[in-house]
Design a protein around this motif. Structure first.
Motif, short mmCIF file in Angstrom:
data_model
loop_
_atom_site.label_atom_id
_atom_site.label_comp_id
_atom_site.label_asym_id
_atom_site.label_seq_id
_atom_site.Cartn_x
_atom_site.Cartn_y
_atom_site.Cartn_z
N MET A 221 -4.68 56.94 31.00
CA MET A 221 -3.86 55.66 31.14
C MET A 221 -2.58 55.65 31.05
SD MET A 221 -5.42 52.81 31.55
CE MET A 221 -3.82 51.81 32.16
N ALA A 222 -1.74 55.01 31.68
CA ALA A 222 -0.31 55.26 31.61
C ALA A 222 0.20 54.95 29.95
CB ALA A 222 0.37 54.11 32.30
N ALA B 105 -0.45 59.50 25.55
CA ALA B 105 -0.01 60.92 25.48
C ALA B 105 -1.39 61.91 25.44
CB ALA B 105 0.71 61.10 23.97
N GLY C 254 -10.86 59.96 16.58
CA GLY C 254 -9.68 59.19 16.27
C GLY C 254 -9.47 58.34 17.35
N GLN D 239 -12.15 55.77 17.97
CA GLN D 239 -11.82 54.51 17.17
C GLN D 239 -10.93 53.80 17.64
OE1 GLN D 239 -11.38 56.27 13.33
NE2 GLN D 239 -13.30 55.94 12.71
N GLU D 240 -9.59 54.36 17.97
CA GLU D 240 -8.59 53.73 18.46
C GLU D 240 -8.75 52.69 19.53
OE1 GLU D 240 -5.25 56.17 18.83
OE2 GLU D 240 -3.99 54.71 19.72
N THR D 241 -9.66 53.16 20.56
CA THR D 241 -9.95 52.37 21.57
C THR D 241 -10.94 51.11 21.14
OG1 THR D 241 -10.17 54.25 22.93
CG2 THR D 241 -11.43 52.49 23.81
N GLY E 275 -8.38 48.82 19.52
CA GLY E 275 -7.73 48.21 20.42
C GLY E 275 -8.55 46.81 21.07
N PHE F 85 -5.75 52.15 24.67
CA PHE F 85 -6.97 51.90 24.96
C PHE F 85 -7.12 51.87 26.41
CE2 PHE F 85 -5.18 48.14 23.11
CZ PHE F 85 -5.59 47.26 24.07
N PHE G 232 -6.67 51.88 10.98
CA PHE G 232 -5.85 51.15 11.67
C PHE G 232 -5.64 49.90 11.12
CE2 PHE G 232 -8.10 53.77 14.89
CZ PHE G 232 -6.83 54.50 15.46
#
Lengths: 313, 266
Positions: A1-2, A5, A14, A17-19, A22, B87, B167
């Motif tokens: 994804m643009a 990083a 991690g 989980q972040e996805t 989000g 995401f 988070f």
């Protein structure tokens, strides 16, 4: 994804989980937007090709007949005429007042903040409250008529055909202009703030150079400030035209859903409300909504052409 | 001259306050001191208007509070996700958020009304639900909060992560407290915007006991037979404006900076 990083080693769990986090955080707002904004866009197009009963739903497929009817509907035509008249007068008038106030407030003077607060004051009240107040001020025995009488200005108004106890909101000749002056007064404070942001982006060195060349304040304004405000003009004009084409509250409050007197306050959005709730014709109302959207979109494109591509836009 | 123009800004509202303490015959006279001075118009607005302005005030306050809270909660969570979390599809979803700013409310009128009518939200207390749902989250709230979250240095939340915070904990304990100025701006602008809002309330709040101040005020004049009963109408105008005036006096900075920064409200 643009913008993503490269994941650091050991950050795999991690990242997953972040996805999930989000999606969880944006889920509810996105649902609202998809159903009540993007979805309704298509639903409106669907409704517009039907004769639609407000309780039971689609009755008969009519194709583009609702749109054909718009073309020959005399009330819609006066609504378009009134709305364009309103926009063409109101936008430049409010821009001029807003720019004037911005230049005044931008000067290094004492009480600058107080002036800014005062000029913005009419914009904070609700449209209903401020319109009701205005209707009172311009009523036959209201403050405006009393003051002009006391100042001896009545012969001037008589010359234009307005008597000493003119009902400025109830007379079809004057009603729209009364609304224009009201909205120019309330919105000029908002336009002042937009212009102030642009004014403060102009470097002082330009003015110093002009002063060295012997330009006076008047020349500096017309030769430097006004042209350099081009992005500001574009922004304010665009916001103004979009807002102007959607004028509704004041027309409703002063003129009821029928745009009284004699359709003088009938605007496109007021007619949209009228077709849905007075004529109770959802299919036709949806078509009116789509035509309004096309008008606004076209107006924005035309402005973009007129002003060209401006920095930051 | 400038001072004169600045004072002129306050004349109409001052005149409104004065008129609310006058009798009807006195209201049409050019006198600054009400004679006789009377509270009759206020008593009329509170006790005799149907519905009472107290009811209207309560409805306005209830709807504005719920809509503001909803925008704060949904807007800060989504703003944080769009600013900080990675995401798939994030940019596309954010574009959808911005695209909603292009669709005028008026185009949505018919489909939203028909949708809510089918869900039974156009009768009884459903009317509150309809108005609240349609204003529950604005792209402007998400946008303002996202922009603010973007300015907060990453090191602060990374430190929290290293300490083992998830988070949500990071958001709640670290990011949210740092975003107080943006939250304050959204609170004030949203409360003012909802308190003053006209379009969706006039569409959905059909029953007088469910109406807000702007809608009640409008119908007092149009259908309530109060067309030229100026003193109680002006008392209602004062009641409808006072809360916003108080906000403006105390938080003027947020109004001025918020409007100039967002530029979305026309």
């Amino acid at each position: 994804m643009a913008g993503a990083a490269a994941p650091k080693p050991g950050a795999r769990i991690g990242a997953r989980q972040e996805t999930l986090a989000g999606y969880a955080l944006v889920a509810v707002p996105m649902l609202f937007f998809l159903v009540l904004n993007i979805g309704t866009f298509f639903y409106a197009a669907y409704i517009s090709v039907w004769k639609w009963n407000i309780r039971t739903g689609p009755v008969e497929f009519v194709g583009l007949r609702n749109f054909e009817r718009i073309l020959t509907d005399p009330v819609f035509q006066s609504a378009v005429k009134n709305t364009i008249y309103y926009t063409v007068i109101w936008v430049p008038l409010t821009m001029a007042v807003g720019l004037f106030l911005a230049v005044v407030v931008n000067q290094k003077i004492r009480g600058q903040t107080a002036f800014r607060a005062a000029f913005y004051f009419p914009a904070i009240a609700s449209s209903a409250a401020i319109t009701m107040l205005w209707i009172f001020l311009v009523s036959p025995y209201g403050l405006f008529n009393e003051v002009r009488g006391a100042l001896g200005l009545n012969p001037l108004f008589q010359f234009f055909g307005y008597g000493p106890n003119e009902n400025w909101i109830g007379d079809y000749r004057a009603a729209m202009n009364t609304v224009i002056v009201l909205n120019a007064w309330t919105t000029s404070g908002t336009f002042m703030l937009f212009y102030l942001a642009s004014l403060q982006a102009i470097s002082h060195e330009v003015y110093e150079a002009a002063a060295i060349d012997g330009a006076d304040a008047w020349q500096a304004f017309w030769r430097i400030t006004f042209p350099l405000l081009r992005p500001g003009h574009f922004f304010v004009a665009t916001v103004g035209v979009i807002g102007g084409l959607q004028v509704f509250d004041q027309a409703f409050i002063a003129g009821s859903p029928n745009g009284d007197p004699a359709n003088a306050l009938m605007t496109i959005v007021l007619y949209l409300y009228n077709t849905l709730f007075i004529q109770i014709n959802p299919g036709y109302a949806a078509a009116v909504g789509i035509v309004l959207f096309v008008i606004i979109f076209t107006a924005t494109l035309i402005q973009r052409q007129l002003f060209g591509r401006t920095p930051g836009w | 001259m400038m001072i004169g123009y600045a004072l002129l800004m306050f004349v109409p509202f001052t005149w409104t306050v004065i008129t609310s303490f006058k009798t009807l015959p006195d209201a049409t006279r050019l006198t600054v001191i009400p004679s006789p001075f009377t509270l009759a118009a206020w008593e009329y607005a509170i006790g005799r208007l149907e519905p009472s302005v107290v009811v209207l005030f309560g409805n306005s306050f209830f709807i504005a509070t719920v809509v503001t809270l909803s925008n704060l909660v949904l807007g800060s969570l989504a703003g944080y996700a769009f600013a900080r979390l990675r995401f798939p599809g994030r940019e596309a979803l954010f574009l959808i958020v911005l695209a909603t700013l292009m669709i005028p409310d008026q185009l949505r009128l018919v489909p939203v009304y028909i949708l809510f009518s089918g869900l039974g939200l156009t009768i009884g207390t459903g009317q509150y639900v309809a108005v609240i749902l349609v204003m529950a989250i604005s792209a402007t709230s998400i946008f303002l909060l996202r922009q603010y979250f973007l300015t907060i240095p990453r090191e602060l939340e990374e430190a929290a992560r290293i300490d083992g915070a998830g988070f949500f904990t990071t958001f709640w304990r670290v990011m949210l407290p740092l975003a107080t100025p943006a939250l304050a701006a959204v609170t004030i602008l949203q409360f003012q915007g909802t308190w003053n809002s006209f379009f969706w309330p006039v569409v959905f709040l059909i029953d007088p006991p469910h109406q807000t101040l702007p809608i009640g005020l409008t119908f007092f004049r149009l259908t309530g037979g109060q067309g030229t009963n100026w003193p109680p109408l002006m008392a209602t105008v004062v009641i409808a404006t006072i809360p916003i005036l108080v906000l403006y006096i105390f938080f003027q900075r947020y109004f001025v900076e918020g409007i100039a920064a967002s530029g979305v409200k026309g």
